[in-house]
Each structure stands twice: as C-alpha cells, then as structure tokens.
Design a protein around this motif. Structure first.
Motif, mmCIF file in Angstrom:
data_model
loop_
_atom_site.group_PDB
_atom_site.id
_atom_site.type_symbol
_atom_site.label_atom_id
_atom_site.label_comp_id
_atom_site.label_asym_id
_atom_site.label_seq_id
_atom_site.Cartn_x
_atom_site.Cartn_y
_atom_site.Cartn_z
ATOM 1 N N ASP A 180 -12.412 6.935 2.922
ATOM 2 C CA ASP A 180 -12.258 6.820 4.093
ATOM 3 C C ASP A 180 -10.864 6.653 4.621
ATOM 4 O OD1 ASP A 180 -15.060 7.509 4.319
ATOM 5 O OD2 ASP A 180 -15.912 5.557 4.298
ATOM 6 N N TRP A 181 -10.404 5.603 4.171
ATOM 7 C CA TRP A 181 -9.084 4.885 4.365
ATOM 8 C C TRP A 181 -8.024 6.107 4.111
ATOM 9 C CZ3 TRP A 181 -8.426 1.378 7.715
ATOM 10 C CH2 TRP A 181 -9.225 0.274 7.927
ATOM 11 N N SER A 235 0.810 -1.176 0.331
ATOM 12 C CA SER A 235 0.007 -0.142 -0.095
ATOM 13 C C SER A 235 0.926 1.236 -0.112
ATOM 14 C CB SER A 235 -0.794 0.151 1.390
ATOM 15 O OG SER A 235 -1.564 -1.354 1.287
ATOM 16 N N LYS A 270 -8.240 8.654 7.007
ATOM 17 C CA LYS A 270 -7.837 7.889 8.048
ATOM 18 C C LYS A 270 -6.259 7.752 8.299
ATOM 19 C CE LYS A 270 -10.259 5.044 9.714
ATOM 20 N NZ LYS A 270 -10.982 3.670 10.088
ATOM 21 N N PHE A 271 -5.822 7.262 7.048
ATOM 22 C CA PHE A 271 -4.172 7.033 7.061
ATOM 23 C C PHE A 271 -3.515 8.754 7.172
ATOM 24 C CE2 PHE A 271 -4.781 2.765 4.701
ATOM 25 C CZ PHE A 271 -5.098 2.271 5.891
ATOM 26 N N TYR A 283 -6.628 -5.929 12.795
ATOM 27 C CA TYR A 283 -6.298 -5.458 11.451
ATOM 28 C C TYR A 283 -5.430 -6.152 10.666
ATOM 29 C CZ TYR A 283 -5.060 -2.028 7.822
ATOM 30 O OH TYR A 283 -4.809 -1.649 6.475
ATOM 31 N N HIS A 314 -7.816 -3.817 2.291
ATOM 32 C CA HIS A 314 -8.339 -4.146 3.437
ATOM 33 C C HIS A 314 -9.400 -5.084 3.557
ATOM 34 C CE1 HIS A 314 -6.031 -0.316 4.442
ATOM 35 N NE2 HIS A 314 -6.845 0.140 3.510
ATOM 36 N N GLU A 363 -15.390 4.123 0.211
ATOM 37 C CA GLU A 363 -14.486 3.433 1.135
ATOM 38 C C GLU A 363 -12.943 3.815 1.157
ATOM 39 O OE1 GLU A 363 -13.430 -1.157 2.649
ATOM 40 O OE2 GLU A 363 -15.020 -0.757 1.410
ATOM 41 N N CYS A 364 -12.452 3.738 -0.212
ATOM 42 C CA CYS A 364 -11.232 4.081 -0.155
ATOM 43 C C CYS A 364 -10.887 5.461 0.291
ATOM 44 C CB CYS A 364 -10.716 4.139 -1.714
ATOM 45 S SG CYS A 364 -9.248 4.592 -2.140
#
Length: 371
Positions: A190-191, A46, A194-195, A78, A361, A187-188
């Motif tokens: 959101d990640w 990633s 977050k990251f 996770y 994920h 969703e992508c």
C-alpha cells in the motif's frame, strides 16, 4: 569498512526501467558512537526505487523528507509519528545489540553493528497499480547475515548458530509471523503504491526538458557538436541535429546516448556529431517533447564555441561544472524567461547518502520481542 559494503549490497534494489518498483526501510545501529565522519550511532532511511525519500539519525533525531513530494503530500502528524517511531526503534536496537554481544561473549573494546532491512517489490500492472512480487525482512550483525524471514513458509531462518535462539523465540510467536507476512504482502505494498503515485504526480505536473547545444574541440581539425536535453518526464522525446535544415542520421556518423535515467525519475538524452572547424554550415538542435508541449530548436553559432572551448580545455573542470558553465554562457547570449531547473548530467550511480541508516511508518511487531 565491511559495514559500508554490506549496506550497499543490502540496499540495492530493482530499477524503474524493469517495471519492478521497490520500497526499502534500512536501520543501522552501532554499539557505541563509531567516531567516523558521516556515521551515527543510530540511523534510518527509506528508499523508493533506490532513491532516499526520508531520513533520521541519532544526532538529528527528527524524521525528515528527502523528496519535495514527500513534504508536500504527507502532513505534519505523519512526520511527528514517524519521529516517535524512530526513537522507539533506536531504544530497541540498543537493547538487542547488548543481548547479542553478551550471547557472543563480546566486550566494549570493539564497535559492533546491527542492521535491519525490510520492504517489498511490486510489479506494474496494466492499470498502473503494483502487484506484490516479493517481500524482504532480514537482519545482519557485524556485516554478516544473521536472521531472515521466509515469506512463503512464514518462518524465520537463522544464518549463523548465534541466531538460533532468536529464531526459536520468534517462531513461537505466531502473531509475529502472521504480522510480518501480512505487512510485507499488504501494508508495505500500500505504501509502495502510494509513494510511487505521489512521485509520478509531481513529475507529470512540470517536467519539460532543458536543452543545451555545445561543442568540444578535438585534437584533429574537427569539433564534437553535442545536443543535450535533460530533466524531462515522460521519457518519450524526439531529438534531431540539423545541418542547414537537414536532419542528420547515423549515415552522417550521428551518435546518440539514447534516453537515460536521472536520479529523480526524469530523463536525459544527448546526440553528437563530429564537424569540421572550417564548416560554415548552420547547425541546430531540435527537441520535441509532446508530454509538455515543448518544440524548441536551438541554433549553434561560432561565437558559442569561442566561449566554451576555453571551458572544455580546462581539465580540472568537472562534467557537471562544465555544463553549468555552458548554461550560463549560452544564457548570456540570449536572455530567457524560462524557469530554472536543476541540471541532471549523469546516470544515477551514486549512493543516496554517505551514512548508513533506517526507517518505518509503524513500530513493527519485532520491536515487542527481543533477540
């Protein structure tokens, strides 16, 4: 080695400096072990803004963090779920490489490779959140474009005739198209948010600059005096080189690199000025970094030059090794109790790994459909 070239092109994303942030998941699978150093039959990684944040390969089949903040903020479950997801993808790739080889009438005498990259780009908003800008989901086979997803029209696009059967099959699965579009746009993102926030929070906790003052002997009767500050966040910083207390400017032929990025979202800056070797003036470097409360002024002394000139003359000494030795030499002159930090010396130009690779994920809906 066309595979490496294609991988690097696929993994190139937009940088932090453009206020566009990117998240990429890259998978690479070979039809059989490639027998090349640094390559694996299956690998995944990633990338957040082109920096590797986690990794998995078939020889070390465990998803592992590649950034401290990933390890600290994401719990064991996770990583356990991520490991299982990678293993399932490895099997999916193995099945589909076999399908494509049969479709193209290829045999086992050559090594073939299937790659998948997907992810999203987000644009920074005034409240520091990211707004969806674009999504990417595409496949390559043997280094050539094979199949991609048109996010706007929610259809698959075949790049070569051999991909047409896959396009027709996947276009008939409405839930697959809806999932792919929804994943990239929601969703992508959101990640990605977050990251990005996890990484920035760690940087905000402790990122003061390390400051170095050194000189390099030139062919003429002058020395190039340089002040370097590195490893700081945020990027706002003030650096002055002083001569007998007076701040030098461009009129004194002061040169500056400006603030440049390191490979972990911290920054560096260096200012330089040419001085006569016979100059007995007092030179110092002042660095002010308000975000961490740093206001330091380091004085350059002749004794430093005699130590470091020998290092600078050694043409076999790399830039990073040179500065590491600079650090050790200057620390011997004056003890310090400050916490040691990693020394960043160059712009982020190197690839995050020598391998080609993968990640994700959740098991994507693609993996419920064969090619």
């Amino acid at each position: 080695m066309f595979i490496i070239t294609v991988f690097l092109l696929l993994s190139t994303g937009l940088t932090v400096n453009s206020e566009i942030h990117s998240l990429r998941y890259i998978y690479t699978a070979f039809s059989k072990p490639p027998r090349l150093e640094g390559f694996h039959e299956f690998a995944a990684l990633s990338l957040l803004d082109n920096r590797m944040i986690d990794y998995f390969d078939s020889d070390h089949p465990t998803k592992v963090p590649k950034q401290d903040w990933m390890k600290e903020r994401l719990h064991d479950d996770y990583w356990e779920k991520g490991t299982q997801s990678r293993k399932s993808k490895q099997q999916w790739f193995k099945v589909n490489i076999d399908i494509l080889m049969k479709r193209m009438r290829q045999n086992d005498s050559d090594v073939h490779v299937l790659q998948w990259m997907h992810g999203c780009d987000g644009e920074t908003q005034p409240d520091n959140t990211l707004k969806f800008k674009r999504g990417i989901d595409r496949y390559a086979y043997d280094g050539n474009d094979f199949l991609s997803f048109d996010v706007v029209n929610a259809v698959w696009v075949a790049a070569v005739p051999a991909a047409e059967p896959t396009k027709r099959k996947w276009d008939e699965v409405q839930v697959l198209k809806e999932y792919t579009k929804g994943y990239l746009e929601n969703e992508c993102m959101d990640w990605l948010n977050k990251f990005k926030n996890y990484g920035e929070q760690q940087l905000r906790q402790a990122s003061p600059p390390e400051v170095f003052v050194f000189a390099k002997e030139t062919k003429i009767e002058t020395n190039m005096l340089t002040c370097l500050a590195t490893g700081f966040y945020s990027k706002d910083i003030t650096m002055n080189i002083k001569r007998n207390g007076r701040v030098l400017t461009v009129e004194d032929e002061l040169m500056s690199s400006g603030v440049q990025p390191n490979d972990d979202d911290t920054h560096q800056i260096r200012n330089s000025v040419e001085i006569l070797r016979s100059d007995s003036s007092k030179y110092s470097c002042q660095v002010i970094h308000e975000a961490t409360g740093v206001d330091v002024e380091k004085v350059w002394g002749k004794k430093h030059f005699h130590i470091l000139a020998k290092l600078a003359k050694n043409k076999k000494t790399s830039l990073e090794s040179f500065f590491a030795q600079v650090k050790r030499a200057t620390e011997r002159q004056k003890p310090t109790t400050s916490k040691k930090r990693k020394l960043h010396l160059t712009d982020s130009t190197r690839s995050p790994t020598g391998n080609i690779a993968l990640m994700r994920h959740v098991v994507p809906t693609h993996q419920t459909c064969s090619a």
